[in-house]
Design an enzyme around this catalytic site. Structure first.
Site, PDB file in Angstrom:
ATOM      1  N   GLY A 112      46.460  27.226  39.549  1.00  0.00           N
ATOM      2  CA  GLY A 112      45.214  27.723  38.961  1.00  0.00           C
ATOM      3  C   GLY A 112      44.893  27.049  37.636  1.00  0.00           C
ATOM      4  N   GLN A 113      43.771  27.430  37.054  1.00  0.00           N
ATOM      5  CA  GLN A 113      43.315  26.825  35.788  1.00  0.00           C
ATOM      6  C   GLN A 113      44.344  27.028  34.671  1.00  0.00           C
ATOM      7  OE1 GLN A 113      39.005  27.134  34.682  1.00  0.00           O
ATOM      8  NE2 GLN A 113      39.140  29.045  35.820  1.00  0.00           N
ATOM      9  N   ALA A 129      46.258  35.235  40.623  1.00  0.00           N
ATOM     10  CA  ALA A 129      45.269  36.304  40.753  1.00  0.00           C
ATOM     11  C   ALA A 129      44.277  35.958  41.850  1.00  0.00           C
ATOM     12  CB  ALA A 129      44.505  36.505  39.437  1.00  0.00           C
ATOM     13  N   TYR A 130      43.671  37.005  42.380  1.00  0.00           N
ATOM     14  CA  TYR A 130      42.506  36.852  43.258  1.00  0.00           C
ATOM     15  C   TYR A 130      41.310  36.852  42.311  1.00  0.00           C
ATOM     16  CZ  TYR A 130      39.110  37.971  46.936  1.00  0.00           C
ATOM     17  OH  TYR A 130      38.037  37.958  47.801  1.00  0.00           O
ATOM     18  N   THR A 154      41.444  40.822  32.417  1.00  0.00           N
ATOM     19  CA  THR A 154      40.054  40.356  32.316  1.00  0.00           C
ATOM     20  C   THR A 154      39.144  41.296  31.520  1.00  0.00           C
ATOM     21  OG1 THR A 154      38.077  39.916  33.662  1.00  0.00           O
ATOM     22  CG2 THR A 154      39.644  41.475  34.560  1.00  0.00           C
ATOM     23  N   ASP A 155      38.067  40.726  30.986  1.00  0.00           N
ATOM     24  CA  ASP A 155      37.016  41.510  30.336  1.00  0.00           C
ATOM     25  C   ASP A 155      36.272  42.391  31.352  1.00  0.00           C
ATOM     26  OD1 ASP A 155      36.084  39.102  31.516  1.00  0.00           O
ATOM     27  OD2 ASP A 155      34.245  39.125  30.325  1.00  0.00           O
ATOM     28  N   TYR A 191      36.807  43.422  41.820  1.00  0.00           N
ATOM     29  CA  TYR A 191      37.727  42.559  41.063  1.00  0.00           C
ATOM     30  C   TYR A 191      38.198  43.269  39.789  1.00  0.00           C
ATOM     31  CZ  TYR A 191      39.046  38.809  37.781  1.00  0.00           C
ATOM     32  OH  TYR A 191      39.690  38.042  36.846  1.00  0.00           O
ATOM     33  N   LYS A 209      42.034  44.482  38.857  1.00  0.00           N
ATOM     34  CA  LYS A 209      42.714  43.941  37.678  1.00  0.00           C
ATOM     35  C   LYS A 209      43.156  45.088  36.743  1.00  0.00           C
ATOM     36  CE  LYS A 209      43.255  40.186  36.542  1.00  0.00           C
ATOM     37  NZ  LYS A 209      44.383  39.245  36.775  1.00  0.00           N
ATOM     38  N   TRP A 249      35.662  34.555  30.768  1.00  0.00           N
ATOM     39  CA  TRP A 249      34.853  33.348  30.937  1.00  0.00           C
ATOM     40  C   TRP A 249      35.737  32.088  30.834  1.00  0.00           C
ATOM     41  CZ3 TRP A 249      29.356  33.596  28.334  1.00  0.00           C
ATOM     42  CH2 TRP A 249      28.763  34.826  28.592  1.00  0.00           C
TER      43      TRP A 249
HETATM   44  N1  LIG Z   1      38.547  32.509  35.658  1.00  0.00           N
HETATM   45  C1  LIG Z   1      38.002  33.365  34.798  1.00  0.00           C
HETATM   46  O1  LIG Z   1      36.856  33.242  34.374  1.00  0.00           O
HETATM   47  C2  LIG Z   1      38.819  34.528  34.296  1.00  0.00           C
HETATM   48  C3  LIG Z   1      38.218  35.443  33.431  1.00  0.00           C
HETATM   49  C4  LIG Z   1      38.965  36.520  32.956  1.00  0.00           C
HETATM   50  C5  LIG Z   1      40.285  36.660  33.337  1.00  0.00           C
HETATM   51  N2  LIG Z   1      40.846  35.769  34.183  1.00  0.00           N
HETATM   52  C6  LIG Z   1      42.248  35.968  34.577  1.00  0.00           C
HETATM   53  O2  LIG Z   1      42.993  34.877  34.069  1.00  0.00           O
HETATM   54  C7  LIG Z   1      44.102  34.621  34.935  1.00  0.00           C
HETATM   55  C8  LIG Z   1      44.128  33.141  35.285  1.00  0.00           C
HETATM   56  O3  LIG Z   1      42.887  32.832  35.917  1.00  0.00           O
HETATM   57  P1  LIG Z   1      42.537  31.373  36.438  1.00  0.00           P
HETATM   58  O4  LIG Z   1      41.124  31.140  36.094  1.00  0.00           O
HETATM   59  O5  LIG Z   1      43.593  30.417  36.041  1.00  0.00           O
HETATM   60  O6  LIG Z   1      42.611  31.664  38.006  1.00  0.00           O
HETATM   61  P2  LIG Z   1      42.550  30.621  39.214  1.00  0.00           P
HETATM   62  O7  LIG Z   1      42.222  29.267  38.727  1.00  0.00           O
HETATM   63  O8  LIG Z   1      41.719  31.261  40.270  1.00  0.00           O
HETATM   64  O9  LIG Z   1      44.068  30.603  39.678  1.00  0.00           O
HETATM   65  C9  LIG Z   1      44.681  31.703  40.278  1.00  0.00           C
HETATM   66  C10 LIG Z   1      45.836  31.172  41.092  1.00  0.00           C
HETATM   67  O10 LIG Z   1      46.470  32.291  41.715  1.00  0.00           O
HETATM   68  C11 LIG Z   1      46.891  31.870  42.978  1.00  0.00           C
HETATM   69  N3  LIG Z   1      47.109  32.971  43.899  1.00  0.00           N
HETATM   70  C12 LIG Z   1      46.178  33.751  44.497  1.00  0.00           C
HETATM   71  N4  LIG Z   1      46.792  34.620  45.322  1.00  0.00           N
HETATM   72  C13 LIG Z   1      48.114  34.365  45.244  1.00  0.00           C
HETATM   73  C14 LIG Z   1      49.261  34.911  45.869  1.00  0.00           C
HETATM   74  N5  LIG Z   1      49.164  35.919  46.749  1.00  0.00           N
HETATM   75  N6  LIG Z   1      50.485  34.402  45.558  1.00  0.00           N
HETATM   76  C15 LIG Z   1      50.602  33.397  44.656  1.00  0.00           C
HETATM   77  N7  LIG Z   1      49.552  32.827  44.043  1.00  0.00           N
HETATM   78  C16 LIG Z   1      48.324  33.311  44.333  1.00  0.00           C
HETATM   79  C17 LIG Z   1      45.771  30.975  43.474  1.00  0.00           C
HETATM   80  O11 LIG Z   1      46.296  30.168  44.477  1.00  0.00           O
HETATM   81  P3  LIG Z   1      45.343  29.467  45.562  1.00  0.00           P
HETATM   82  O12 LIG Z   1      44.788  28.291  44.812  1.00  0.00           O
HETATM   83  O13 LIG Z   1      46.287  29.115  46.648  1.00  0.00           O
HETATM   84  O14 LIG Z   1      44.311  30.478  45.928  1.00  0.00           O
HETATM   85  C18 LIG Z   1      45.407  30.207  42.216  1.00  0.00           C
HETATM   86  O15 LIG Z   1      46.124  29.000  42.112  1.00  0.00           O
HETATM   87  C19 LIG Z   1      43.924  35.556  36.129  1.00  0.00           C
HETATM   88  O16 LIG Z   1      44.716  36.686  35.936  1.00  0.00           O
HETATM   89  C20 LIG Z   1      42.465  35.958  36.070  1.00  0.00           C
HETATM   90  O17 LIG Z   1      42.237  37.219  36.646  1.00  0.00           O
HETATM   91  C21 LIG Z   1      40.156  34.700  34.663  1.00  0.00           C
END
Ligand SMILES: NC(=O)c1ccc[n+]([C@@H]2O[C@H](COP(=O)([O-])OP(=O)(O)OC[C@H]3O[C@@H](n4cnc5c(N)ncnc54)[C@H](OP(=O)(O)O)[C@@H]3O)[C@@H](O)[C@H]2O)c1
Length: 289
Positions: free
Chosen positions: A14-15, A65-66, A108-109, A132, A136, A156
């Site tokens: 993930g990111q 995360a999903y 998350t926010d 979502y 969370k 974000w």
């Molecule tokens: N993105 C946003 O804007 C945002 C905002 C607020 C909070 N957050 C939180 O910040 C955190 C990091 O977010 P991010 O943006 O880095 O998320 P992301 O890029 O969507 O990465 C999430 C990773 O989790 C993996 N994943 C999903 N289901 C899984 C499972 N069952 N077992 C193992 N891995 C699994 C995904 O794998 P796959 O690639 O195989 O699906 C993906 O690589 C998360 O907790 C998210 O809720 C994100």
């Protein structure tokens, strides 16, 4: 930090995890294991237990995360989102308790409903508007129930890795002469690299103060402001029209205001929260070089 520590990062592709991987080399006292879904599916409690028994991490950064906010509203998706964002966090937290692993869980926010008009503090009342956000929130509760976790809410999130608003805007500004972006949802963007740095600073500090924290970049803007800054950074001629959220309906309801108060994480862990525009400029430089 004197002794080396073992750090497990879930959701390795993930990111956030990708940014942590970029930073890893600069932290020679930390022995990282980046485990993706293939090696550590967090929804499989037996796999978690086996993994913890073998690797015995000192820290677990749960970046899995999903995150498909709108898809989570589709039939059948809520269960998958809950399994990943809630039940799996409980399983990780239980393993952390057994192996004395310190859990850093990311939230998350979207746990807030956005009716506030001043930045949300970690102790403020939650009221998620989406599947979502609700999953969370449940994940946070399970993280705290089973272990003395550090829960970090962020917002974000963007990065040069993965899918995000910045990359979508850069593409659309290449493809289209004009786009519309909502101007009545306010928040603070977070460059995943800054968040990754903050998390590694927390580990390096070797001072563990469990609790719920907020981390974003500094500032408060609308999605329209964010898009406009991206346009200016790349000198695009794409016309951006500000629109209200009603003109861009999405399956998931989003908070109108979700600026997070980052005071406590800065005071307790001395992490830095760079101003949003500087971090955006840095990321766009990487994406366009
Ligand atoms: N993105 C946003 O804007 C945002 C905002 C607020 C909070 N957050 C939180 O910040 C955190 C990091 O977010 P991010 O943006 O880095 O998320 P992301 O890029 O969507 O990465 C999430 C990773 O989790 C993996 N994943 C999903 N289901 C899984 C499972 N069952 N077992 C193992 N891995 C699994 C995904 O794998 P796959 O690639 O195989 O699906 C993906 O690589 C998360 O907790 C998210 O809720 C994100």
């Amino acid at each position: 930090m004197q002794q080396s520590v073992r750090v497990l990062v879930t959701g390795a592709n993930g990111q956030l995890a990708s940014e942590l991987r970029e930073m890893a080399a600069a932290h020679s006292q930390m022995i990282f294991d980046f485990a993706g879904r293939d090696r550590l599916p967090v929804t499989d409690e037996a796999a978690i237990q086996q993994y913890f028994q073998a690797f015995r991490p000192d820290y677990c950064i749960n970046a899995a995360a999903y995150t498909a906010v709108d898809k989570a509203e589709e039939p059948g998706e809520a269960e998958i989102a809950a399994a990943t964002n809630a039940t799996a966090v409980g399983a990780l937290a239980r393993a952390c308790a057994v192996y004395s692993t310190k859990l850093i869980h990311i939230s998350t926010d979207y746990v807030f409903d956005g009716t506030a008009s001043t930045p949300y503090k970690p102790g403020d009342v939650t009221n998620p508007l989406s599947v979502y956000g609700a999953t969370k929130l449940k994940g946070e509760q399970l993280a705290r129930q089973y272990t003395d976790a550090v829960v970090i809410r962020t917002a974000w999130v963007y990065s040069s890795f993965g899918k995000n608003f910045v990359k979508t805007m850069l593409r659309l500004m290449q493809e289209r002469p004009a786009i519309s972006v909502v101007n009545d949802q306010f928040g603070a963007p977070t460059y995943a690299r800054d968040l990754a740095n903050a998390i590694l600073d927390i580990i390096a500090a070797a001072r563990w103060v469990p609790g719920t924290y907020h981390y974003t970049n500094e500032g408060a803007i609308s999605w329209y402001d964010f898009a406009t800054a991206i346009k200016e950074a790349i000198h695009s001629s794409c016309v951006i029209t500000p629109i209200p959220s009603e003109a861009y309906p999405t399956p998931a309801k989003r908070p109108a205001y979700s600026v997070l108060d980052t005071t406590s994480i800065k005071e307790i862990y001395k992490v830095s929260t760079p101003y949003w525009l500087g971090s955006l400029t840095e990321c766009i430089k990487i994406l366009t070089q």
